[in-house]
Design a protein around this motif. Structure first.
Motif, mmCIF file in Angstrom:
data_model
loop_
_atom_site.group_PDB
_atom_site.id
_atom_site.type_symbol
_atom_site.label_atom_id
_atom_site.label_comp_id
_atom_site.label_asym_id
_atom_site.label_seq_id
_atom_site.Cartn_x
_atom_site.Cartn_y
_atom_site.Cartn_z
ATOM 1 N N LEU A 1 0.874 -1.076 0.015
ATOM 2 C CA LEU A 1 -0.095 0.029 -0.203
ATOM 3 C C LEU A 1 0.961 1.292 -0.072
ATOM 4 O O LEU A 1 1.889 1.329 0.514
ATOM 5 C CB LEU A 1 -0.968 -0.044 1.128
ATOM 6 C CG LEU A 1 -2.083 -1.017 1.536
ATOM 7 C CD1 LEU A 1 -2.690 -1.114 2.672
ATOM 8 C CD2 LEU A 1 -2.813 -0.995 0.295
ATOM 9 N N THR B 1 -11.128 3.490 -3.081
ATOM 10 C CA THR B 1 -10.337 2.248 -4.020
ATOM 11 C C THR B 1 -9.497 1.520 -3.156
ATOM 12 O O THR B 1 -9.447 0.371 -3.532
ATOM 13 C CB THR B 1 -9.924 2.771 -5.317
ATOM 14 O OG1 THR B 1 -8.748 3.531 -4.946
ATOM 15 C CG2 THR B 1 -10.617 3.332 -5.932
ATOM 16 N N ARG B 2 -8.716 1.837 -2.091
ATOM 17 C CA ARG B 2 -8.009 1.127 -1.352
ATOM 18 C C ARG B 2 -8.535 -0.036 -0.533
ATOM 19 O O ARG B 2 -7.820 -0.950 -0.144
ATOM 20 C CB ARG B 2 -7.059 1.970 -0.582
ATOM 21 C CG ARG B 2 -5.940 2.789 -1.320
ATOM 22 C CD ARG B 2 -4.855 1.848 -1.909
ATOM 23 N NE ARG B 2 -3.968 2.655 -2.651
ATOM 24 C CZ ARG B 2 -3.932 2.795 -3.827
ATOM 25 N NH1 ARG B 2 -4.809 2.591 -4.708
ATOM 26 N NH2 ARG B 2 -2.978 3.654 -4.366
ATOM 27 N N ARG C 1 -10.836 -1.999 -1.410
ATOM 28 C CA ARG C 1 -11.127 -3.162 -2.101
ATOM 29 C C ARG C 1 -9.589 -3.938 -2.195
ATOM 30 O O ARG C 1 -9.754 -5.163 -2.050
ATOM 31 C CB ARG C 1 -11.628 -2.635 -3.661
ATOM 32 C CG ARG C 1 -11.887 -4.040 -4.283
ATOM 33 C CD ARG C 1 -12.539 -3.474 -5.653
ATOM 34 N NE ARG C 1 -12.386 -4.418 -6.897
ATOM 35 C CZ ARG C 1 -11.522 -4.700 -7.635
ATOM 36 N NH1 ARG C 1 -10.680 -3.665 -7.601
ATOM 37 N NH2 ARG C 1 -11.612 -5.548 -8.420
ATOM 38 N N GLU C 2 -8.679 -3.072 -2.329
ATOM 39 C CA GLU C 2 -7.312 -3.776 -2.310
ATOM 40 C C GLU C 2 -7.025 -4.379 -0.862
ATOM 41 O O GLU C 2 -6.616 -5.565 -0.754
ATOM 42 C CB GLU C 2 -6.316 -2.636 -2.674
ATOM 43 C CG GLU C 2 -6.293 -2.289 -4.198
ATOM 44 C CD GLU C 2 -5.396 -1.251 -4.361
ATOM 45 O OE1 GLU C 2 -4.441 -0.925 -3.673
ATOM 46 O OE2 GLU C 2 -5.609 -0.438 -5.589
ATOM 47 N N PHE D 1 -8.862 -7.566 -0.434
ATOM 48 C CA PHE D 1 -8.145 -8.643 -1.359
ATOM 49 C C PHE D 1 -6.819 -9.230 -0.559
ATOM 50 O O PHE D 1 -6.752 -10.393 -0.584
ATOM 51 C CB PHE D 1 -7.511 -7.997 -2.599
ATOM 52 C CG PHE D 1 -6.850 -8.939 -3.524
ATOM 53 C CD1 PHE D 1 -7.445 -10.044 -4.145
ATOM 54 C CD2 PHE D 1 -5.468 -8.721 -3.734
ATOM 55 C CE1 PHE D 1 -6.622 -10.727 -5.099
ATOM 56 C CE2 PHE D 1 -4.688 -9.724 -4.364
ATOM 57 C CZ PHE D 1 -5.398 -10.715 -5.162
ATOM 58 N N ILE D 2 -6.167 -8.279 -0.034
ATOM 59 C CA ILE D 2 -4.894 -8.690 0.747
ATOM 60 C C ILE D 2 -5.290 -9.547 1.809
ATOM 61 O O ILE D 2 -4.795 -10.598 2.186
ATOM 62 C CB ILE D 2 -4.040 -7.478 1.072
ATOM 63 C CG1 ILE D 2 -3.520 -6.779 -0.068
ATOM 64 C CG2 ILE D 2 -2.801 -7.646 2.136
ATOM 65 C CD1 ILE D 2 -2.890 -5.340 -0.002
ATOM 66 N N LEU E 1 -1.052 -8.319 -6.906
ATOM 67 C CA LEU E 1 -1.429 -7.007 -6.813
ATOM 68 C C LEU E 1 -1.640 -6.139 -7.789
ATOM 69 O O LEU E 1 -2.708 -5.309 -8.017
ATOM 70 C CB LEU E 1 -0.863 -6.363 -5.551
ATOM 71 C CG LEU E 1 -1.862 -5.472 -4.645
ATOM 72 C CD1 LEU E 1 -3.196 -5.914 -4.409
ATOM 73 C CD2 LEU E 1 -1.216 -5.007 -3.518
ATOM 74 N N TYR F 1 -4.380 -7.222 -10.301
ATOM 75 C CA TYR F 1 -5.666 -6.969 -9.450
ATOM 76 C C TYR F 1 -5.941 -5.687 -9.526
ATOM 77 O O TYR F 1 -7.271 -5.275 -10.015
ATOM 78 C CB TYR F 1 -5.436 -7.436 -8.005
ATOM 79 C CG TYR F 1 -6.751 -7.076 -7.198
ATOM 80 C CD1 TYR F 1 -7.813 -8.126 -7.288
ATOM 81 C CD2 TYR F 1 -6.899 -6.215 -6.592
ATOM 82 C CE1 TYR F 1 -8.892 -7.781 -6.555
ATOM 83 C CE2 TYR F 1 -8.278 -6.033 -5.526
ATOM 84 C CZ TYR F 1 -9.147 -6.935 -5.911
ATOM 85 O OH TYR F 1 -10.475 -6.580 -5.198
ATOM 86 N N ARG F 2 -4.919 -4.602 -9.242
ATOM 87 C CA ARG F 2 -5.171 -3.081 -9.307
ATOM 88 C C ARG F 2 -5.765 -2.699 -10.867
ATOM 89 O O ARG F 2 -6.396 -1.766 -10.950
ATOM 90 C CB ARG F 2 -4.026 -2.540 -8.823
ATOM 91 C CG ARG F 2 -3.819 -2.543 -7.619
ATOM 92 C CD ARG F 2 -2.432 -1.682 -7.125
ATOM 93 N NE ARG F 2 -2.363 -1.505 -5.794
ATOM 94 C CZ ARG F 2 -1.263 -1.538 -5.113
ATOM 95 N NH1 ARG F 2 0.001 -1.864 -5.841
ATOM 96 N NH2 ARG F 2 -1.249 -1.549 -3.643
#
Length: 145
Positions: A26, A41-42, A44-45, A48-49, A66, A69-70
């Motif tokens: 991140l 949007t972070r 969602r990331e 996922f992590i 990642l 994915y992004r």
């Protein structure tokens, strides 16, 4: 959004977010006063992590997935393949643990045999079965596979 809000909304701890940042997963923006500032949007990331970590992926493996994915290019086939590899790894770990369990039980059996032996002493007597050998342990591991 601030780090505490992101942590709450993504279901992780602030500590985890700071760790992900240290690992390069991140990259938050900073406000003029130095606070971390994450776009929506972070979340969602981070989810996922966190989900990837829960099924046992390393942070290094997550870091490799990642970027795709992004960018929205992480295909279902790629994810299914990665998950299948993870399942295969778990199967190998299970086999190793089953072999270790068999070895532990073999050692316990050996100890019980020593306890039941009449006239047992601290030194090994003639006719006493020796501590389970390394060869026996290797054979037990092979059988578990």
């Amino acid at each position: 959004m601030r780090i505490s809000e992101l942590a709450q909304r993504a279901g992780v701890t602030v500590h985890a977010l700071r760790h992900y940042e240290r690992m390069g997963l991140l990259l938050p923006a900073r406000t003029a006063s130095g606070y971390r500032d994450y776009p929506e949007t972070r979340r969602r990331e981070v989810v996922f992590i966190a989900m990837s970590r829960r099924v046992g992926f390393s942070l290094q493996a997550i870091g490799e997935l990642l970027p795709a994915y992004r960018a929205g290019r992480l295909s279902i086939d790629t994810m299914v393949g990665a998950l299948q590899e993870r399942a295969d790894s778990i199967d190998r770990q299970i086999a190793e643990l089953q072999a270790l369990r068999a070895q532990v039980l073999d050692h316990a059996k050996w100890l019980r045999e020593q306890e039941r032996r009449p006239g047992r002493s601290e030194s090994r007597q003639e006719g006493t079965r020796a501590w389970p050998s390394a060869a026996k342990r290797r054979q037990t591991r092979k059988e578990a596979r």
